[in-house]
Design a protein around this motif. Structure first.
Motif, PDB file in Angstrom:
ATOM      1  N   LEU A   1      32.707  31.548  31.857  1.00 31.80           N
ATOM      2  CA  LEU A   1      33.697  30.931  31.705  1.00 31.80           C
ATOM      3  C   LEU A   1      33.913  29.814  33.002  1.00 31.80           C
ATOM      4  O   LEU A   1      34.880  28.890  32.632  1.00 31.80           O
ATOM      5  CB  LEU A   1      34.936  31.777  31.734  1.00 31.80           C
ATOM      6  N   VAL A   2      33.074  29.976  33.898  1.00 32.73           N
ATOM      7  CA  VAL A   2      33.284  28.968  35.052  1.00 32.73           C
ATOM      8  C   VAL A   2      31.624  28.596  35.545  1.00 32.73           C
ATOM      9  O   VAL A   2      30.930  29.742  35.234  1.00 32.73           O
ATOM     10  CB  VAL A   2      34.153  29.394  36.239  1.00 32.73           C
ATOM     11  N   ARG A   3      31.600  27.724  36.192  1.00 32.77           N
ATOM     12  CA  ARG A   3      30.231  27.542  37.074  1.00 32.77           C
ATOM     13  C   ARG A   3      30.450  27.775  38.590  1.00 32.77           C
ATOM     14  O   ARG A   3      31.225  27.788  39.060  1.00 32.77           O
ATOM     15  CB  ARG A   3      29.870  26.009  36.923  1.00 32.77           C
TER      16      ARG A   3
ATOM     17  N   ASN B   1      37.470  46.141  29.435  1.00 31.64           N
ATOM     18  CA  ASN B   1      38.852  45.917  29.169  1.00 31.64           C
ATOM     19  C   ASN B   1      39.660  45.203  30.310  1.00 31.64           C
ATOM     20  O   ASN B   1      40.674  44.456  30.154  1.00 31.64           O
ATOM     21  CB  ASN B   1      39.167  47.099  28.750  1.00 31.64           C
ATOM     22  N   ALA B   2      39.310  45.742  31.567  1.00 31.13           N
ATOM     23  CA  ALA B   2      40.014  45.290  32.711  1.00 31.13           C
ATOM     24  C   ALA B   2      39.637  43.745  33.031  1.00 31.13           C
ATOM     25  O   ALA B   2      40.499  43.098  33.286  1.00 31.13           O
ATOM     26  CB  ALA B   2      39.614  46.113  33.872  1.00 31.13           C
ATOM     27  N   ALA B   3      38.476  43.423  32.661  1.00 29.59           N
ATOM     28  CA  ALA B   3      38.158  41.959  32.924  1.00 29.59           C
ATOM     29  C   ALA B   3      38.763  41.307  31.851  1.00 29.59           C
ATOM     30  O   ALA B   3      39.341  40.256  31.896  1.00 29.59           O
ATOM     31  CB  ALA B   3      36.601  41.888  32.552  1.00 29.59           C
ATOM     32  N   LYS B   4      38.955  41.726  30.612  1.00 31.65           N
ATOM     33  CA  LYS B   4      39.688  40.984  29.554  1.00 31.65           C
ATOM     34  C   LYS B   4      41.144  40.781  29.932  1.00 31.65           C
ATOM     35  O   LYS B   4      41.666  39.453  29.953  1.00 31.65           O
ATOM     36  CB  LYS B   4      39.555  41.792  28.162  1.00 31.65           C
ATOM     37  N   VAL B   5      41.688  41.726  30.420  1.00 34.01           N
ATOM     38  CA  VAL B   5      42.960  41.687  31.050  1.00 34.01           C
ATOM     39  C   VAL B   5      43.434  40.723  32.083  1.00 34.01           C
ATOM     40  O   VAL B   5      44.206  39.824  32.160  1.00 34.01           O
ATOM     41  CB  VAL B   5      43.781  42.992  31.310  1.00 34.01           C
TER      42      VAL B   5
ATOM     43  N   ASP C   1      33.671  34.086  39.765  1.00 32.95           N
ATOM     44  CA  ASP C   1      33.816  35.222  38.746  1.00 32.95           C
ATOM     45  C   ASP C   1      33.234  36.639  39.103  1.00 32.95           C
ATOM     46  O   ASP C   1      32.999  37.446  38.396  1.00 32.95           O
ATOM     47  CB  ASP C   1      33.493  34.770  37.241  1.00 32.95           C
ATOM     48  N   SER C   2      32.943  36.934  40.455  1.00 31.95           N
ATOM     49  CA  SER C   2      32.166  37.787  41.004  1.00 31.95           C
ATOM     50  C   SER C   2      32.935  39.204  40.768  1.00 31.95           C
ATOM     51  O   SER C   2      32.559  40.298  40.325  1.00 31.95           O
ATOM     52  CB  SER C   2      31.852  37.926  42.517  1.00 31.95           C
ATOM     53  N   LEU C   3      34.420  39.107  40.908  1.00 31.62           N
ATOM     54  CA  LEU C   3      35.093  40.326  40.607  1.00 31.62           C
ATOM     55  C   LEU C   3      35.280  40.571  39.141  1.00 31.62           C
ATOM     56  O   LEU C   3      35.128  41.696  38.760  1.00 31.62           O
ATOM     57  CB  LEU C   3      36.726  39.861  41.193  1.00 31.62           C
ATOM     58  N   LEU C   4      35.384  39.479  38.432  1.00 29.37           N
ATOM     59  CA  LEU C   4      35.388  39.973  36.968  1.00 29.37           C
ATOM     60  C   LEU C   4      33.994  40.460  36.306  1.00 29.37           C
ATOM     61  O   LEU C   4      34.010  41.374  35.243  1.00 29.37           O
ATOM     62  CB  LEU C   4      35.510  38.646  36.141  1.00 29.37           C
TER      63      LEU C   4
END
Length: 187
Positions: free
Chosen positions: A162-164, A82-86, A73-76
């Motif tokens: 949301l992930v490990r 808002n972009a992360a939510k999308v 999830d490094s990009l998120l």
């Protein structure tokens, strides 16, 4: 309602443990019987394979609920909220599509093989393919719930895990190391 859900997932964990124990007993017992008594359990391999498949799919449901699956999830984390939510909702929508394919394919295979018996045990092969349904339906509901929680703000995408990132980190998170912040004073 939450207690019922917790109880259902406790039952899933117990079922997983029993399936693993059954696999160990069947395989170990078969090895001992083959080498010590020159005989064996006819249905051991087939039943162990069915246990393994069910153990895997039920374990995947538990992992999905606990967000224990591995991911990056490094990009998120670098995106604005808002972009992360999308991005997360787009990923969840893709997961819903893949899960729907799993459900529909498992349903088709279960219906096709319902009257086909396994060679050694005689168990319906529909039971074998039904493991996909036992994963797909709860996984679909878990993904829908996560999407609902993200849209309504129950899950904050900026702080949620949301992930490990790795299995090693998951072990460390579950068992933190003792702190040396307060050393014991010498008398």
């Amino acid at each position: 309602m939450l207690r019922i859900i917790e109880f259902c997932f406790l039952l899933l964990k117990v079922a997983i443990a029993l399936l693993l124990a059954g696999m160990v007993v069947l395989v170990f017992g078969n090895v001992v019987l083959r080498y010590a008594f020159n005989t064996g359990i006819t249905y051991s391999e087939e039943l162990s394979r069915i246990f393994f498949i069910w153990l895997t799919f039920l374990g995947a449901v538990v992992a999905m609920r606990e967000h224990a699956h591995l991911g990056v999830d490094s990009l998120l984390r670098r995106l604005p909220p808002n972009a992360a939510k999308v991005a997360i909702l787009s990923g969840q929508a893709l997961m819903l599509g893949a899960t729907w394919l799993m459900i529909s394919g498992s349903w088709s295979q279960t219906m096709i093989n319902l009257h086909v018996a396994a060679p050694a045990t005689g168990i319906s092969m529909g039971f074998f393919y039904g493991a996909g349904l036992a994963f797909g339906i709860p996984a679909f509901l878990i993904i829908l719930w996560d999407m609902f929680a993200i849209v309504t703000g129950r899950i904050d995408v900026t702080t949620a895990e949301l992930v490990r990132d790795s299995e090693d980190q998951a072990v460390l998170d579950d068992h933190p190391t003792p702190s040396l912040a307060h050393p014991v004073a010498k008398p």
